[in-house]
Design an enzyme around this catalytic site. Structure first.
Site, PDB file in Angstrom:
ATOM      1  N   GLY A 247       0.826  -1.192   0.000  1.00  0.00           N
ATOM      2  CA  GLY A 247       0.000   0.000   0.000  1.00  0.00           C
ATOM      3  C   GLY A 247       0.860   1.242   0.000  1.00  0.00           C
TER       4      GLY A 247
ATOM      5  N   GLU B  28      -2.866   2.383   5.862  1.00  0.00           N
ATOM      6  CA  GLU B  28      -2.812   3.491   4.890  1.00  0.00           C
ATOM      7  C   GLU B  28      -3.628   4.689   5.373  1.00  0.00           C
ATOM      8  OE1 GLU B  28      -0.546   3.242   2.826  1.00  0.00           O
ATOM      9  OE2 GLU B  28      -0.284   1.096   3.118  1.00  0.00           O
TER      10      GLU B  28
HETATM   11 NI    NI Z   1       3.131   2.613   5.321  1.00  0.00          NI
END
Ligand code: NI
Length: 151
Positions: free
Chosen positions: A46, A133
């Site tokens: 991510g 994230e």
């Molecule tokens: Ni990260």
């Protein structure tokens, strides 16, 4: 599309709170394409916009065992269930993996690059990834939440 430099831990940019996206234009689309390029090249799970120095609420992530890459603009967790502890890493914190407790399942509401509302359901690894994230968008790093060494 272009690869961008990934900011590393110690850079104050990673500690800022990102702002919501308000313009769903070509510029946003190009930014998201660059984020996807950067994620693929770095072979990560991510990437959040502040990691390339852009303080906007956007992340991209692999999904469903890496079979696809999703993009999320202005994401919010609307439902979280269960607990799961698993090791995490981060493209901004090289060579460190530490255990973090996250929900086992999350439902995230967000928008795609065109401003259409989307719903993402993350289980297990994907749930941890989405939470990781979204934390980046609030200036939080996984090492802040590490339970390594905690009894
Ligand atoms: Ni990260």
């Amino acid at each position: 599309m272009a690869r961008r430099k990934i900011y590393q831990v110690g850079d104050d940019t990673l500690r800022q709170v990102s702002k919501p996206v308000t313009e769903f234009d070509d510029k946003l689309s190009m930014l998201i394409d660059d984020m996807i390029d950067t994620l693929i090249y770095a072979d990560g799970a991510g990437l959040a916009a502040p990691q390339i120095g852009v303080l906007k609420r956007i992340f991209v992530a692999t999904f469903d065992g890496g079979r696809t890459i999703i993009e999320a603009v202005n994401p919010t967790i609307v439902q979280a269930k269960g607990k799961r502890v698993a090791p995490e890493g981060c493209l901004s914190i090289p060579n460190i993996r530490e255990k973090v407790e996250r929900p086992r399942r999350v439902v995230v509401h967000a928008f795609d690059r065109h401003g259409n509302p989307i719903e993402l359901i993350g289980n297990g690894f994907d749930a941890s990834c989405f939470c990781h994230e979204i934390d980046h968008l609030d200036g939080i790093l996984f090492t802040d939440k590490s339970i390594n060494g905690r009894k």
